[in-house]
Design a protein around this motif. Structure first.
Motif, short mmCIF file in Angstrom:
data_model
loop_
_atom_site.label_atom_id
_atom_site.label_comp_id
_atom_site.label_asym_id
_atom_site.label_seq_id
_atom_site.Cartn_x
_atom_site.Cartn_y
_atom_site.Cartn_z
N CYS A 160 0.48 -0.88 0.14
CA CYS A 160 -0.37 -0.59 0.31
C CYS A 160 0.64 0.99 -0.32
O CYS A 160 0.47 2.20 -1.06
CB CYS A 160 -1.04 -0.25 1.08
SG CYS A 160 -2.18 -1.33 1.23
N LYS A 161 1.56 1.15 0.48
CA LYS A 161 2.86 1.90 0.94
C LYS A 161 3.48 2.57 -0.64
O LYS A 161 3.88 3.53 -0.42
CB LYS A 161 3.81 2.79 1.64
CG LYS A 161 3.47 2.06 3.79
CD LYS A 161 4.67 1.77 4.30
CE LYS A 161 4.06 1.90 6.51
NZ LYS A 161 4.89 1.78 6.94
N GLN A 162 3.92 1.49 -1.32
CA GLN A 162 4.56 1.63 -2.35
C GLN A 162 3.57 2.20 -3.19
O GLN A 162 4.08 2.62 -4.38
CB GLN A 162 5.04 0.19 -2.87
CG GLN A 162 5.87 0.10 -1.74
CD GLN A 162 6.49 -1.27 -2.44
OE1 GLN A 162 6.17 -2.12 -3.01
NE2 GLN A 162 7.88 -2.24 -1.91
N ASN A 163 2.23 1.90 -3.45
CA ASN A 163 1.47 2.26 -4.30
C ASN A 163 0.57 3.50 -4.03
O ASN A 163 -0.91 3.51 -4.53
CB ASN A 163 1.02 1.24 -4.89
CG ASN A 163 1.57 0.26 -5.95
OD1 ASN A 163 1.38 0.47 -6.96
ND2 ASN A 163 2.20 -0.62 -4.35
N ILE A 164 0.67 4.26 -3.24
CA ILE A 164 -0.04 5.10 -2.68
C ILE A 164 0.10 6.48 -3.32
O ILE A 164 -1.36 7.21 -3.27
CB ILE A 164 -0.34 5.55 -1.08
CG1 ILE A 164 -0.95 6.21 -0.30
CG2 ILE A 164 1.31 6.85 -1.22
CD1 ILE A 164 -1.35 6.21 0.97
N ASN A 165 1.08 6.35 -4.18
CA ASN A 165 1.21 7.99 -4.96
C ASN A 165 0.09 7.81 -6.48
O ASN A 165 -0.34 6.69 -7.04
CB ASN A 165 2.96 7.87 -5.41
CG ASN A 165 3.30 8.42 -3.69
OD1 ASN A 165 3.02 9.08 -2.71
ND2 ASN A 165 4.74 8.30 -4.33
N ILE A 166 -0.57 8.65 -6.86
CA ILE A 166 -1.63 8.75 -7.75
C ILE A 166 -0.44 9.42 -9.47
O ILE A 166 0.51 9.65 -9.04
CB ILE A 166 -2.06 10.55 -8.05
CG1 ILE A 166 -3.23 10.56 -6.51
CG2 ILE A 166 -2.81 10.71 -9.20
CD1 ILE A 166 -3.73 11.46 -6.61
N SER A 167 -0.55 7.97 -10.33
CA SER A 167 0.27 8.35 -11.38
C SER A 167 -0.37 9.27 -12.44
O SER A 167 -1.62 9.73 -12.72
CB SER A 167 -0.70 6.92 -11.88
OG SER A 167 0.26 6.91 -13.22
N THR A 168 0.40 10.00 -13.21
CA THR A 168 0.28 10.88 -14.68
C THR A 168 -1.20 10.15 -14.98
O THR A 168 -1.59 10.65 -16.07
CB THR A 168 1.76 11.30 -14.70
OG1 THR A 168 1.96 9.84 -15.08
CG2 THR A 168 2.81 11.58 -13.49
N ASP A 169 -1.06 8.80 -15.25
CA ASP A 169 -2.29 8.01 -16.23
C ASP A 169 -2.97 7.71 -15.25
O ASP A 169 -3.25 6.81 -14.33
CB ASP A 169 -1.21 6.85 -16.46
CG ASP A 169 -2.32 6.07 -17.31
OD1 ASP A 169 -3.09 6.14 -17.98
OD2 ASP A 169 -1.81 4.41 -18.09
N GLU A 170 -4.31 8.56 -15.99
CA GLU A 170 -5.31 8.63 -15.25
C GLU A 170 -6.08 7.33 -15.13
O GLU A 170 -7.83 7.19 -14.61
CB GLU A 170 -6.10 9.58 -16.04
CG GLU A 170 -6.71 9.67 -16.97
CD GLU A 170 -7.77 10.29 -17.60
OE1 GLU A 170 -8.32 10.12 -19.01
OE2 GLU A 170 -8.18 11.17 -17.25
#
Length: 397
Positions: A160-170
């Motif tokens: 979860c910590k590794q994937n919590i940032n919002i991606s530039t790909d919507e």
């Protein structure tokens, strides 16, 4: 008595190579040999290897090899037998390496069932392994390819910590919100977790929605836990999900977490908070209460039509007259078409006047039950049922 003990074959060993260190010597063996046993001598340690094409418990291949780790230096010598491999004369244990490679390719191409793999191997004229061998191989290959099936809470939290940032790909998923609770936390009965996933595009759909659908589905599970779905439908009755949640329970706090995660997600993408006017769900109190805890405003509670229809059909199927049952179901379906609460209340009043047998049938059944109970307990009757001695009555209506 005649001695029938088999005479041990002597092997003639020939030095094949000398390496400066143990690493180079061991790498040179490749995958042909498997460690068998170890002997110690004055000149050093001897590690013997057997041909891995033969069974461990059974006749061994005549070919052999051993590494001599010199006691006085770091050098390692390789000795090999004069005789060549003869394992091809015996049955090889397990699945052939070429067949293994073919099964892996088939699995990666989407052919994942043992029976499908057997048919594919037949068309390729391979020697067919047994069904059990293929099944066991697939279990091991899946572990190698996808990792262990069991994921710990610590691993989940790290993911979860590794994937919590919002991606530039919507269209790229990210963890909108998560909560991992361990045994040592207060008010926690066992380990619990809550994770909500979504994308920027799905959250944009949520920002323009006024009706929210929420439910749990056991058709999609992870580690034995159901996926909790939240979304909305458009005028064409197409469902649009807002995201997907995995929770260890389906209680009020879990649905509160999901609804609150939508608000958190909208804040992250800088959209106005959701102000829904209606909740569409089944009759679960956990969904309704979780919704109230997040969205304080008044809203319409809408029962999911498919759930409601299924429950009604389960009840009216007990009506003996099928024509009446069908007519009643048709009237209920017409009620569902009401476009406002006022119209629905008026139509419901007319429905109850039209269907008096709904009440009368219950009264007839109830009267018969009470009458039979009374007669069976008449002291003057044969085999009368005495109250203190009778078990609890089952109401099989």
């Amino acid at each position: 008595m005649r001695n029938t003990k088999r005479k041990k074959r002597t092997k003639c060993w020939i030095k094949e190579a000398v390496f400066d260190n143990a690493v180079k010597a061991e790498v040179s063996l490749g995958n042909t040999w498997s460690k068998h046993y170890t002997n110690y001598s004055d000149i050093g340690r001897k590690v013997y290897y057997r041909c891995r094409k033969s069974k461990l418990r059974g006749p061994q291949c005549s070919a052999g090899i051993y590494l001599l780790y010199h006691a006085e230096s770091d050098q390692v010598s390789i000795y090999k037998t004069e005789t060549d491999h003869d394992h091809h004369e015996r049955k090889v244990r397990g699945i052939d390496e070429n067949v293994n490679k073919c099964i892996e390719d088939l699995f990666n191409d989407g052919i994942t069932k043992p029976k499908q793999i057997i048919r594919a191997l037949q068309t390729r004229n391979f020697e067919l392994p047994s069904y059990v061998q293929i099944k066991n191989f697939l279990v091991q290959y899946k572990k190698t390819k996808f990792g262990s099936y069991i994921v710990s809470l610590g691993e989940s939290e790290q993911w979860c910590k590794q994937n919590i940032n919002i991606s530039t790909d919507e269209n790229k998923y990210f963890v909108v919100s998560y909560k991992i609770m361990y045994n040592d936390e207060e008010d926690v009965d066992g380990n619990k977790f809550r994770v909500f996933l979504s994308t920027v595009r799905l959250l944009n759909i949520a920002s323009i929605s006024s009706h929210i659908h929420a439910d749990a589905t056991y058709k999609l599970i992870w580690q034995g836990f159901p996926a909790l779905i939240i979304g909305a439908t458009d005028l064409k009755k197409v469902f649009h999900p807002f995201g997907l949640a995995i929770c260890s329970n389906e209680k009020t706090k879990d649905f509160k977490f999901i609804f609150n995660s939508i608000q958190i997600g909208l804040e992250k993408i800088k959209k106005d908070l959701l102000k829904p006017s209606a909740l569409v769900s089944d009759a679960a109190d956990s969904i309704k209460n979780g919704f109230k805890n997040v969205f304080k405003d008044e809203y319409n509670q809408i029962m999911c039509w498919s759930h409601m229809k299924m429950k009604v059909q389960n009840r009216i199927c007990h009506i003996d007259d099928k024509a009446i049952a069908d007519e009643m179901m048709n009237d209920i379906e017409m009620l569902q078409l009401s476009n406002s609460s006022t119209v629905f209340e008026l139509a419901l009043t007319l429905f109850m006047k039209k269907e008096p047998h709904v009440r009368s049938r219950f009264l007839v059944i109830a009267s018969n039950i009470i009458n039979n109970w009374s007669i069976e307990r008449d002291p003057s009757s044969t085999n009368a049922k005495v109250f203190p001695k009778e078990p609890t009555i089952c109401l099989n209506l």
